[in-house]
Each structure stands twice: as structure tokens, then as C-alpha cells.
Design a protein around this motif. Structure first.
Motif, PDB file in Angstrom:
ATOM      1  N   LYS A  54       0.845  -1.362  -0.033  1.00  0.00           N
ATOM      2  CA  LYS A  54      -0.016  -0.010   0.122  1.00  0.00           C
ATOM      3  C   LYS A  54       0.838   1.313   0.014  1.00  0.00           C
ATOM      4  N   GLN A  55       0.678   2.122  -0.828  1.00  0.00           N
ATOM      5  CA  GLN A  55       1.504   3.360  -1.020  1.00  0.00           C
ATOM      6  C   GLN A  55       0.480   4.570  -0.315  1.00  0.00           C
ATOM      7  N   GLU A  56       0.982   5.148   0.473  1.00  0.00           N
ATOM      8  CA  GLU A  56       0.377   6.144   1.361  1.00  0.00           C
ATOM      9  C   GLU A  56       0.624   7.408   0.288  1.00  0.00           C
ATOM     10  N   PHE A  57      -0.278   8.635   0.866  1.00  0.00           N
ATOM     11  CA  PHE A  57      -0.216   9.765  -0.013  1.00  0.00           C
ATOM     12  C   PHE A  57       1.196  10.507  -0.119  1.00  0.00           C
ATOM     13  N   ASP A  58       1.782  10.394   1.330  1.00  0.00           N
ATOM     14  CA  ASP A  58       3.338  10.772   1.097  1.00  0.00           C
ATOM     15  C   ASP A  58       4.094   9.842   0.373  1.00  0.00           C
ATOM     16  N   GLY A  59       3.656   8.777  -0.090  1.00  0.00           N
ATOM     17  CA  GLY A  59       4.715   7.881  -0.938  1.00  0.00           C
ATOM     18  C   GLY A  59       5.155   6.752   0.040  1.00  0.00           C
ATOM     19  N   ALA A  60       4.906   7.008   1.200  1.00  0.00           N
ATOM     20  CA  ALA A  60       5.763   5.698   2.180  1.00  0.00           C
ATOM     21  C   ALA A  60       4.693   4.489   1.862  1.00  0.00           C
TER      22      ALA A  60
END
Length: 137
Positions: A54-60
Motif C-alpha cells: 500500500k502506498q500512502e499519500f506521502d509515498g511511504a
């Protein structure tokens, strides 16, 4: 199934990661289920949708949560209804008739398609073993 850390889960097969150099962190797998029972079929599962990392909105890279599960289960319901209504799951005879009428596909083409499918699924005993007849003009 939501797996927050793939390498900590004994069900995870690391072989693909090791061969490709890719690193799987989190996994979400959702079954695509039949809505209508099928005679002589014990399985209600049509397919599985799997998401990884899963990619978070901040790219993490994050972990799949309850909202992700709900969204994917809804998507799986949509996909299941489309699969059930498609000709992909129709018996081979129905596919043969539809293909023959729409595209003029020969019986041999349909047999070849079935043979390739059986071979790819490891059902080598169902593969057509006869030679192709010579075409005449």
C-alpha cells in the motif's frame, strides 16, 4: 486477508521476491465470490484480487486498513457480477457457438483454445493429442 508484514507471515512465499529483487511489505487479498451457486461446483470463489505494498499519500509504504478492505470487497463484488455475466465462465460449447457465429471461428480453433487452457492449468491429460489436418483451399 490483510497481511501487514509479509515476511513475518509464514504463508508468504518469498521465492518471487528473492528472484526479482522486489520487496513485498504488505498484502491485501480479497476473494471474488459467486452470487449465484453453480451446480456441481463446491467453490464459490471465482478469482482473487491481490494488492501489495500500500502506498500512502506521502509515498511511504503502509499497511492495508479496514477502509482498504471495504473498498476492495466492494470492488470484488462488482468484478464478480461482471465475471458471472461474461462469456469467460460459460461452458465451452456456449463459447464455441458464440465465437463461431460472431467471428466464424472453426471448431478446431475452439478445440485448440481449450487444449492450450488445459495445458496451462496443468491438466495435460485433457490436451488434444491429434495432429492438425492439412488445410485445403
Amino acid at each position: 486477508i490483510a497481511i501487514p508484514d509479509a515476511y513475518a507471515d509464514p504463508r508468504f512465499n518469498q521465492e518471487v521476491d528473492l528472484r526479482t529483487g522486489y520487496r513485498t511489505h504488505s498484502i491485501l487479498a480479497i476473494p471474488v465470490l459467486r452470487r449465484v451457486p453453480v451446480p456441481n461446483s463446491a467453490s464459490k470463489t471465482l478469482a482473487v484480487i491481490q494488492m501489495i505494498n500500500k502506498q500512502e499519500f506521502d509515498g511511504a509504504i503502509g499497511k492495508f486498513d479496514d477502509e482498504d478492505i471495504q473498498v476492495m470487497e466492494t470492488f470484488g463484488t462488482f468484478v464478480g457480477s461482471k465475471l458471472e455475466n461474461s462469456t469467460l465462465l460459460a461452458p465451452p460449447m456456449a463459447q464455441e457457438t458464440e465465437a463461431s457465429q460472431a467471428f466464424g471461428v472453426s471448431d478446431r480453433t475452439v478445440q485448440h483454445r481449450s487444449s492450450v487452457k488445459a495445458y496451462s492449468e496443468g491438466q495435460r491429460d485433457q490436451v488434444i493429442q491429434e495432429p492438425w489436418p492439412e488445410e485445403t483451399d
